[in-house]
Motif scaffolding. Sequence first.
Motif, PDB file in Angstrom:
ATOM      1  N   GLU A 118      28.466  -0.329 -22.830  1.00 58.84           N
ATOM      2  CA  GLU A 118      27.910  -0.951 -24.022  1.00 58.84           C
ATOM      3  C   GLU A 118      26.869  -0.082 -24.705  1.00 58.84           C
ATOM      4  O   GLU A 118      26.629  -0.220 -25.893  1.00 58.84           O
ATOM      5  CB  GLU A 118      27.302  -2.304 -23.657  1.00 58.84           C
ATOM      6  N   ARG A 119      26.248   0.820 -23.978  1.00 57.74           N
ATOM      7  CA  ARG A 119      25.218   1.698 -24.541  1.00 57.74           C
ATOM      8  C   ARG A 119      25.813   3.054 -24.901  1.00 57.74           C
ATOM      9  O   ARG A 119      26.717   3.536 -24.232  1.00 57.74           O
ATOM     10  CB  ARG A 119      24.104   1.931 -23.523  1.00 57.74           C
ATOM     11  N   GLU A 120      25.245   3.678 -25.912  1.00 54.22           N
ATOM     12  CA  GLU A 120      25.660   5.035 -26.272  1.00 54.22           C
ATOM     13  C   GLU A 120      24.817   6.041 -25.504  1.00 54.22           C
ATOM     14  O   GLU A 120      23.637   5.803 -25.230  1.00 54.22           O
ATOM     15  CB  GLU A 120      25.492   5.258 -27.775  1.00 54.22           C
ATOM     16  N   PHE A 121      25.422   7.163 -25.179  1.00 62.84           N
ATOM     17  CA  PHE A 121      24.723   8.244 -24.489  1.00 62.84           C
ATOM     18  C   PHE A 121      23.609   8.792 -25.386  1.00 62.84           C
ATOM     19  O   PHE A 121      23.800   8.972 -26.586  1.00 62.84           O
ATOM     20  CB  PHE A 121      25.720   9.357 -24.147  1.00 62.84           C
ATOM     21  N   ILE A 122      22.443   9.057 -24.792  1.00 66.41           N
ATOM     22  CA  ILE A 122      21.322   9.667 -25.508  1.00 66.41           C
ATOM     23  C   ILE A 122      21.006  10.999 -24.818  1.00 66.41           C
ATOM     24  O   ILE A 122      20.539  11.008 -23.677  1.00 66.41           O
ATOM     25  CB  ILE A 122      20.061   8.772 -25.487  1.00 66.41           C
ATOM     26  N   PRO A 123      21.293  12.128 -25.481  1.00 64.90           N
ATOM     27  CA  PRO A 123      20.971  13.411 -24.846  1.00 64.90           C
ATOM     28  C   PRO A 123      19.455  13.620 -24.772  1.00 64.90           C
ATOM     29  O   PRO A 123      18.721  13.246 -25.683  1.00 64.90           O
ATOM     30  CB  PRO A 123      21.631  14.447 -25.760  1.00 64.90           C
ATOM     31  N   VAL A 124      19.006  14.160 -23.656  1.00 61.49           N
ATOM     32  CA  VAL A 124      17.592  14.510 -23.513  1.00 61.49           C
ATOM     33  C   VAL A 124      17.465  16.027 -23.483  1.00 61.49           C
ATOM     34  O   VAL A 124      18.417  16.750 -23.191  1.00 61.49           O
ATOM     35  CB  VAL A 124      16.946  13.866 -22.264  1.00 61.49           C
ATOM     36  N   ARG A 125      16.273  16.512 -23.804  1.00 55.90           N
ATOM     37  CA  ARG A 125      16.002  17.947 -23.898  1.00 55.90           C
ATOM     38  C   ARG A 125      15.370  18.397 -22.579  1.00 55.90           C
ATOM     39  O   ARG A 125      14.280  17.944 -22.227  1.00 55.90           O
ATOM     40  CB  ARG A 125      15.086  18.210 -25.083  1.00 55.90           C
ATOM     41  N   ILE A 126      16.071  19.282 -21.893  1.00 55.46           N
ATOM     42  CA  ILE A 126      15.689  19.660 -20.536  1.00 55.46           C
ATOM     43  C   ILE A 126      15.370  21.152 -20.461  1.00 55.46           C
ATOM     44  O   ILE A 126      16.138  21.981 -20.951  1.00 55.46           O
ATOM     45  CB  ILE A 126      16.813  19.314 -19.541  1.00 55.46           C
ATOM     46  N   ALA A 127      14.243  21.476 -19.839  1.00 57.94           N
ATOM     47  CA  ALA A 127      13.851  22.859 -19.574  1.00 57.94           C
ATOM     48  C   ALA A 127      14.064  23.149 -18.096  1.00 57.94           C
ATOM     49  O   ALA A 127      13.779  22.306 -17.246  1.00 57.94           O
ATOM     50  CB  ALA A 127      12.387  23.082 -19.954  1.00 57.94           C
ATOM     51  N   VAL A 128      14.551  24.348 -17.782  1.00 56.94           N
ATOM     52  CA  VAL A 128      14.798  24.770 -16.403  1.00 56.94           C
ATOM     53  C   VAL A 128      13.885  25.942 -16.080  1.00 56.94           C
ATOM     54  O   VAL A 128      13.871  26.952 -16.793  1.00 56.94           O
ATOM     55  CB  VAL A 128      16.275  25.163 -16.194  1.00 56.94           C
ATOM     56  N   LEU A 129      13.131  25.792 -14.997  1.00 53.71           N
ATOM     57  CA  LEU A 129      12.218  26.833 -14.540  1.00 53.71           C
ATOM     58  C   LEU A 129      12.611  27.267 -13.136  1.00 53.71           C
ATOM     59  O   LEU A 129      12.646  26.446 -12.219  1.00 53.71           O
ATOM     60  CB  LEU A 129      10.781  26.310 -14.522  1.00 53.71           C
ATOM     61  N   THR A 130      12.898  28.542 -12.977  1.00 56.02           N
ATOM     62  CA  THR A 130      13.181  29.089 -11.655  1.00 56.02           C
ATOM     63  C   THR A 130      11.916  29.752 -11.138  1.00 56.02           C
ATOM     64  O   THR A 130      11.286  30.542 -11.850  1.00 56.02           O
ATOM     65  CB  THR A 130      14.331  30.113 -11.715  1.00 56.02           C
ATOM     66  N   VAL A 131      11.535  29.394  -9.925  1.00 53.27           N
ATOM     67  CA  VAL A 131      10.355  29.971  -9.286  1.00 53.27           C
ATOM     68  C   VAL A 131      10.850  30.974  -8.248  1.00 53.27           C
ATOM     69  O   VAL A 131      11.491  30.605  -7.272  1.00 53.27           O
ATOM     70  CB  VAL A 131       9.498  28.872  -8.630  1.00 53.27           C
ATOM     71  N   SER A 132      10.556  32.261  -8.499  1.00 50.92           N
ATOM     72  CA  SER A 132      11.035  33.304  -7.594  1.00 50.92           C
ATOM     73  C   SER A 132      10.310  34.615  -7.853  1.00 50.92           C
ATOM     74  O   SER A 132      10.020  34.968  -8.992  1.00 50.92           O
ATOM     75  CB  SER A 132      12.541  33.520  -7.798  1.00 50.92           C
ATOM     76  N   ASP A 133      10.036  35.329  -6.774  1.00 54.36           N
ATOM     77  CA  ASP A 133       9.474  36.677  -6.882  1.00 54.36           C
ATOM     78  C   ASP A 133      10.565  37.726  -7.051  1.00 54.36           C
ATOM     79  O   ASP A 133      10.277  38.875  -7.351  1.00 54.36           O
ATOM     80  CB  ASP A 133       8.668  37.019  -5.617  1.00 54.36           C
ATOM     81  N   THR A 134      11.817  37.347  -6.830  1.00 52.82           N
ATOM     82  CA  THR A 134      12.888  38.333  -6.784  1.00 52.82           C
ATOM     83  C   THR A 134      14.019  38.111  -7.784  1.00 52.82           C
ATOM     84  O   THR A 134      14.734  39.051  -8.109  1.00 52.82           O
ATOM     85  CB  THR A 134      13.523  38.384  -5.374  1.00 52.82           C
ATOM     86  N   ARG A 135      14.205  36.918  -8.289  1.00 52.31           N
ATOM     87  CA  ARG A 135      15.342  36.646  -9.168  1.00 52.31           C
ATOM     88  C   ARG A 135      15.059  37.017 -10.617  1.00 52.31           C
ATOM     89  O   ARG A 135      13.926  36.976 -11.077  1.00 52.31           O
ATOM     90  CB  ARG A 135      15.728  35.170  -9.107  1.00 52.31           C
ATOM     91  N   SER A 136      16.154  37.304 -11.328  1.00 55.12           N
ATOM     92  CA  SER A 136      16.112  37.496 -12.776  1.00 55.12           C
ATOM     93  C   SER A 136      17.144  36.543 -13.369  1.00 55.12           C
ATOM     94  O   SER A 136      17.928  35.931 -12.635  1.00 55.12           O
ATOM     95  CB  SER A 136      16.459  38.942 -13.131  1.00 55.12           C
ATOM     96  N   LEU A 137      17.187  36.418 -14.687  1.00 54.02           N
ATOM     97  CA  LEU A 137      18.159  35.527 -15.309  1.00 54.02           C
ATOM     98  C   LEU A 137      19.594  35.948 -14.979  1.00 54.02           C
ATOM     99  O   LEU A 137      20.489  35.111 -14.943  1.00 54.02           O
ATOM    100  CB  LEU A 137      17.957  35.478 -16.825  1.00 54.02           C
ATOM    101  N   GLU A 138      19.785  37.226 -14.719  1.00 55.22           N
ATOM    102  CA  GLU A 138      21.128  37.727 -14.413  1.00 55.22           C
ATOM    103  C   GLU A 138      21.640  37.268 -13.046  1.00 55.22           C
ATOM    104  O   GLU A 138      22.848  37.175 -12.841  1.00 55.22           O
ATOM    105  CB  GLU A 138      21.172  39.262 -14.480  1.00 55.22           C
ATOM    106  N   ASP A 139      20.754  37.010 -12.095  1.00 54.98           N
ATOM    107  CA  ASP A 139      21.205  36.619 -10.757  1.00 54.98           C
ATOM    108  C   ASP A 139      20.613  35.286 -10.292  1.00 54.98           C
ATOM    109  O   ASP A 139      20.540  35.007  -9.104  1.00 54.98           O
ATOM    110  CB  ASP A 139      20.915  37.726  -9.731  1.00 54.98           C
ATOM    111  N   ASP A 140      20.261  34.448 -11.232  1.00 50.64           N
ATOM    112  CA  ASP A 140      19.657  33.152 -10.942  1.00 50.64           C
ATOM    113  C   ASP A 140      20.741  32.089 -10.797  1.00 50.64           C
ATOM    114  O   ASP A 140      21.029  31.324 -11.718  1.00 50.64           O
ATOM    115  CB  ASP A 140      18.671  32.787 -12.054  1.00 50.64           C
ATOM    116  N   LYS A 141      21.363  32.029  -9.616  1.00 54.91           N
ATOM    117  CA  LYS A 141      22.478  31.107  -9.389  1.00 54.91           C
ATOM    118  C   LYS A 141      22.038  29.641  -9.448  1.00 54.91           C
ATOM    119  O   LYS A 141      22.765  28.789  -9.949  1.00 54.91           O
ATOM    120  CB  LYS A 141      23.155  31.415  -8.060  1.00 54.91           C
ATOM    121  N   SER A 142      20.855  29.349  -8.935  1.00 51.50           N
ATOM    122  CA  SER A 142      20.381  27.963  -8.964  1.00 51.50           C
ATOM    123  C   SER A 142      20.108  27.514 -10.402  1.00 51.50           C
ATOM    124  O   SER A 142      20.495  26.413 -10.801  1.00 51.50           O
ATOM    125  CB  SER A 142      19.123  27.812  -8.114  1.00 51.50           C
TER     126      SER A 142
END
Length: 177
Positions: free
Chosen positions: A4-28
């Motif tokens: 009965e309700r319509e979907f409402i998209p929310v705006r989500i930010a993703v933060l990876t905490v790591s000393d070693t990862r970069s966006l290229e190898d951030d699997k999580s």
Amino acid sequence: MSDEREFIPVRIAVLTVSDTRSLEDDKSGDTLVARIEDAGHVMAARDIVKDDRAAIADKLRGWCADDGVDVIISTGGTGLTGRDVSVEAHRDVYEKEIDAFGTIFTMVSMQKIGTSAIQSRATGGVAQGTYLFALPGSPGACKDAWDEILKRQLDYRHSPCNFVEIMPRLDEHMRRK
């Protein structure tokens, strides 16, 4: 879910905490982004920050102050080692903690990894009208948290209640009466 309700998209930010990862190898981070977008939500921002309590808290506060961010999901830094400070950084920012989030995450994890779930300190809270969740740094943990908890709670159609329907009232204490 209620049709009965319509979907409402929310705006989500993703933060990876790591000393070693970069966006290229951030699997999580990639795992979360794919699930967020597949669910129909908006990717508001994405970043990587080192395992530093003050830097993590600063990034969280900045996104909480951004009207374009409704939810922040961090991945990494929730374990027991000396460098794992995401939970402390999140709690530095929270106005209210969502105690049951960690409990339910542990219940979900128990089904997948047994008693090893005891080593994770997933947490959730609210600050400045924004939801914040700290997840472990493994893609499996991110899948579990999204698929079993967040996907439903961030869907306005989910019954009997969900995080989206109370979102407009999260910061009511900050508004003038």
